[in-house]
Design a protein around this motif. Structure first.
Motif, short mmCIF file in Angstrom:
data_model
loop_
_atom_site.label_atom_id
_atom_site.label_comp_id
_atom_site.label_asym_id
_atom_site.label_seq_id
_atom_site.Cartn_x
_atom_site.Cartn_y
_atom_site.Cartn_z
N ALA A 31 13.93 -24.74 14.89
CA ALA A 31 13.90 -25.51 13.65
C ALA A 31 12.66 -26.39 13.65
N PHE A 32 11.91 -26.38 12.54
CA PHE A 32 10.65 -27.12 12.46
C PHE A 32 10.74 -28.31 11.49
N ALA A 33 11.96 -28.76 11.20
CA ALA A 33 12.12 -29.81 10.19
C ALA A 33 11.38 -31.09 10.54
N LYS A 34 11.29 -31.42 11.83
CA LYS A 34 10.63 -32.67 12.19
C LYS A 34 9.11 -32.58 12.12
N TRP A 35 8.58 -31.37 11.93
CA TRP A 35 7.14 -31.21 11.81
C TRP A 35 6.72 -30.72 10.43
N ILE A 36 7.62 -30.04 9.73
CA ILE A 36 7.27 -29.42 8.45
C ILE A 36 8.26 -29.89 7.38
N ASP A 37 7.75 -30.56 6.33
CA ASP A 37 8.65 -31.00 5.26
C ASP A 37 8.86 -29.85 4.27
N GLU A 38 9.69 -30.09 3.26
CA GLU A 38 10.05 -29.01 2.34
C GLU A 38 8.84 -28.49 1.57
N ALA A 39 7.96 -29.40 1.15
CA ALA A 39 6.78 -28.98 0.40
C ALA A 39 5.86 -28.12 1.28
N GLN A 40 5.71 -28.50 2.55
CA GLN A 40 4.87 -27.73 3.46
C GLN A 40 5.49 -26.36 3.75
N SER A 41 6.81 -26.34 3.91
CA SER A 41 7.50 -25.07 4.14
C SER A 41 7.31 -24.14 2.95
N SER A 42 7.41 -24.69 1.77
CA SER A 42 7.20 -23.89 0.56
C SER A 42 5.78 -23.36 0.49
N ALA A 43 4.81 -24.19 0.91
CA ALA A 43 3.41 -23.76 0.89
C ALA A 43 3.18 -22.62 1.88
N ILE A 44 3.81 -22.70 3.04
CA ILE A 44 3.68 -21.61 4.02
C ILE A 44 4.25 -20.32 3.42
#
Length: 716
Positions: free
Chosen positions: A681-694
């Motif tokens: 899980a990458f929640a502590k490094w990647i927020d929702e907006a960043q995850s969406s961008a990936i």
């Protein structure tokens, strides 16, 4: 320190599985009547005199000097054409196998992925026992290169394995029961273990990895009988306000600037070691800085000891004796953790005790191992970051601009080095060293902004500048620059003797023998024997998968076997796999063992396409896709490949069904829905907006891949 003690009695498995209980190929007296004494009955005397028992392979490099040369010559240049498959053993994995097997008195000990340990009958491959350390798969967030490891060590009836999650475990060699277990790292930090332990004078020596992720490197020694830590040697200094552990750390601190200890400094000892019983010196190689980029790690410069260095210590105490730094102030991931070989060589009419290394930086070093004096250094591949090594100072003379301070720099060799972890070998018969060479460039550049992210990779270089082009024609144009070869190098003259070019980089380690042979596995699925003096190809066998490990040879009942562990993997396979591994070549991890006259065949493997493209509509904006590209290169590339093009080892994200729903995508990327499969899980490094961008970026790459198969416009 966690320690568990097993009270299970050891039973001789030979009662049910054959004759593995009785020692073979050895005339040494057994010191105990217990069943355990017949398994892995290795001690200092046997290891120090390993050449008296050429039929065994009792340590990682066969001897303490790690020459990976065997005096066996039943298999030799005139009859190697008759070598055939005697037996194979399926390791039940589809990831990289980097381990060197250990063979003692007819029993083979080795590891698969996730540090699963096997004991096999070395004559026929029958399993004697299996041990699974049950590593939690989400530890992969701490690893650079997949769940790989390089094998075990044995001593006095025990088998030692260092696990990916930082434990050192002692197993009963007769049945695989746990004798003791210690935690060698702070498991809250991103340490891993991929190297093979060594045992010297009753002490199990192990290092660790994790420099890219932000740790302080060290090497430790543990009592083989109890698991108690005997000593620890740190390779970089800690916070000066806390005091220094010894005078070596006080000396090293003078070569650093800034607050290097906040990120950790790096300098992990993740692979090479060797030992000289006569000098009573233990040698080990030290890795890169944390981060790679010295401008960030140590503002204002400095050599940053003991990064990228060879260090000699006393094995009883860990006391520092000498060091030689191959790449002062390293900014390119030019580690000195590559294979170390000890030999006695005549130079200018005088026999010298030398240490040889071909580290990542492209120079081959000949060092007096008594005191660390540099004897010679010449580049074994074409390089462009330094012109030569100054013999008066022992330092490389750097090329202006190579440190990419003001603008990006395309550097040879790349951060994977001219030679990586794949073991080289030395033949005292030919006087040559056989090196698995990589020859490819990389582009380094300063990041627009560096923010330390604890627990994941922090190279301090620009992921975008170092990425591959998206245009397929440009990608194809890079392939000729990605070379790999087997290089025979004369350490006396510091010149090439011969070379064999391969289809690409990341080929296996080497074995040299008294039969005038050199064996090596290749990335494109061959196990090959060459004449050691000329490089003539004499024999090959299709392995059905790429090979990265190094072969061994041994005897059972006087008959010589040659064995190799196969399975494509490691960092190159993850990041650049599309450039070497044919898509039609599956990945099946096995032990393949050969002898003269054998006629065995491997079963046919099913083939499946690497990726099936079915991308959803592209709804991301140009800005979002660009942001996703940047985050992907910094965070995801190490496992899922440059520019989202995966090798065979992990699912290719471009074909992921999770792309079709942002909610499903976040459940994996941020919430860890596939943690049990090794996707943390990458929640502590990647927020929702960043995850969406990936996700937007991966969708773009999926359409790119689909269009290469059958061109069409992405759905909007």
């Amino acid at each position: 320190m966690l320690r568990t003690q097993s009270t299970a009695a050891a039973l001789c498995l030979a009662l049910t599985l054959g004759t593995a209980c009785s020692p073979k190929n050895s005339d040494h007296p057994t010191s105990s009547n217990s069943a355990e004494a017949s398994f892995a009955a290795v001690n200092h005397e046997r290891l120090a005199n390993a050449d008296r028992e050429p039929g065994n392979w009792m340590s990682h490099g066969r001897t303490y000097g790690e020459q990976r040369y065997s005096p066996l010559k039943e298999v030799q240049q005139s009859n190697v054409k008759d070598l055939g498959l005697a037996w194979s053993f399926d390791l039940g994995a589809k990831r990289g196998i980097e381990a060197t097997s250990i063979v003692v008195d007819g029993v083979m000990y080795l590891t698969s992925t996730w540090n699963v340990v096997y004991a096999l009958d070395a004559a026929n491959g029958k399993q004697l026992w299996r041990y699974d350390p049950k590593i939690e798969k989400d530890v992969m967030v701490k690893g650079c290169c997949g769940p790989v490891n390089r094998g075990v060590a044995v001593w006095n009836g025990q088998v030692f394995v260092g696990t990916l999650d930082g434990r050192l475990i002692a197993l009963n060699a007769a049945n695989g029961d746990v004798n003791w277990e210690v935690t060698t790292v702070d498991q809250s930090k991103p340490y891993t273990i991929t190297g093979a332990p060594r045992v010297v004078k009753g002490k199990v020596v192990i290092g660790n990895g994790g420099a890219e992720f932000g740790v302080r490197g060290y090497i430790s020694a543990y009592d083989a009988n109890t698991g108690d830590m005997a000593w620890r040697f740190y390779t970089v200094p800690g916070n000066p306000e806390s005091g220094f552990e010894n005078s070596a750390m006080e000396m090293a601190a003078k070569t650093w600037n800034g607050e290097w200890w906040v990120i950790g400094g790096g300098g992990t000892v993740w692979d090479s070691m060797a030992y000289d019983p006569e000098l009573d010196l233990l040698y080990f190689g030290v890795g890169n800085g944390s981060p790679w980029n010295r401008e960030i790690r140590s503002p204002g410069g400095g050599d940053n000891l003991f990064l990228s260095s060879i260090v000699a210590v006393r094995p009883d105490t860990g006391d520092f004796v000498w060091h030689y730094q191959t790449t002062p102030g390293d900014s390119w991931d030019y580690t000195a953790t590559q294979h170390i070989i000890l030999a006695d060589i005549e130079l200018k009419g005088q026999t010298r005790k030398v240490l040889m290394q071909a580290p990542k930086n492209g120079f081959f070093y000949l060092i007096d191992r008594t005191d660390g004096t540099l004897l010679s250094a010449e580049n074994y591949i074409d390089i462009n970051w330094a012109t030569h090594v100054d013999m008066e100072t022992g330092r490389p003379v750097e090329v202006e601009g190579a440190r990419y301070v003001d603008k990006p720099y395309t550097i040879f060799p790349s951060f994977l080095g001219g030679h990586n972890w794949h073991p080289m070998s030395y033949s005292p018969d030919t006087g040559l060293v056989y090196i698995p060479v990589l020859d490819m460039p990389a582009v380094h550049g300063q990041p627009e902004h560096f923010e330390y992210r604890p627990g994941i990779s922090n190279t301090g270089t620009s992921g975008i500048i170092g990425s591959l082009p998206d245009d397929q024609a440009q990608r194809d144009a890079l392939k000729p620059l990605m070379k790999g070869r087997l290089l025979a190098w004369n350490p006396k003259t510091q010149k090439e003797a011969w070379r064999v070019e391969h289809s690409g980089p990341w080929n296996g380690g080497t074995l040299s023998t008294a039969g005038n042979l050199v064996f090596q596995g290749t990335a494109d699925g061959k196990f090959v024997a060459y004449r050691a003096d000329t490089g003539e190809r004499l024999w090959d066998f299709p392995t059905q998968t790429g090979v990265v490990a190094a072969p061994i040879t041994y005897t059972v009942n006087g008959e010589q076997y040659v064995s190799i562990n196969v399975g494509w993997g490691g960092v190159f396979a993850l990041a650049f796999g599309e450039y070497v591994q044919p898509e039609s070549l599956p990945n099946a991890a096995r032990v393949l063992t050969f002898k003269l006259g054998a006629k065995g065949k491997l079963p046919t493997l099913d083939w499946q396409p690497r990726v099936v493209f079915n991308p959803p509509a592209q709804t991301g904006t140009e800005a979002s896709i660009s942001q996703g590209f940047s985050i992907y290169q910094e965070t995801c590339m190490g496992c899922h490949g440059l520019n989202a093009v995966s090798g065979l080892l992990v699912p290719d994200l471009r074909g992921s069904g999770f792309l079709h729903s942002l909610e499903a995508w976040n459940s994996v990327v941020r919430d860890g829905a596939l943690q049990k499969n090794g996707m943390p899980a990458f929640a502590k490094w990647i927020d929702e907006a960043q995850s969406s961008a990936i996700r937007d970026y991966i969708i773009q790459q999926a359409w790119r891949g689909r269009n290469l198969q059958s061109p069409q416009e992405p759905e909007k």
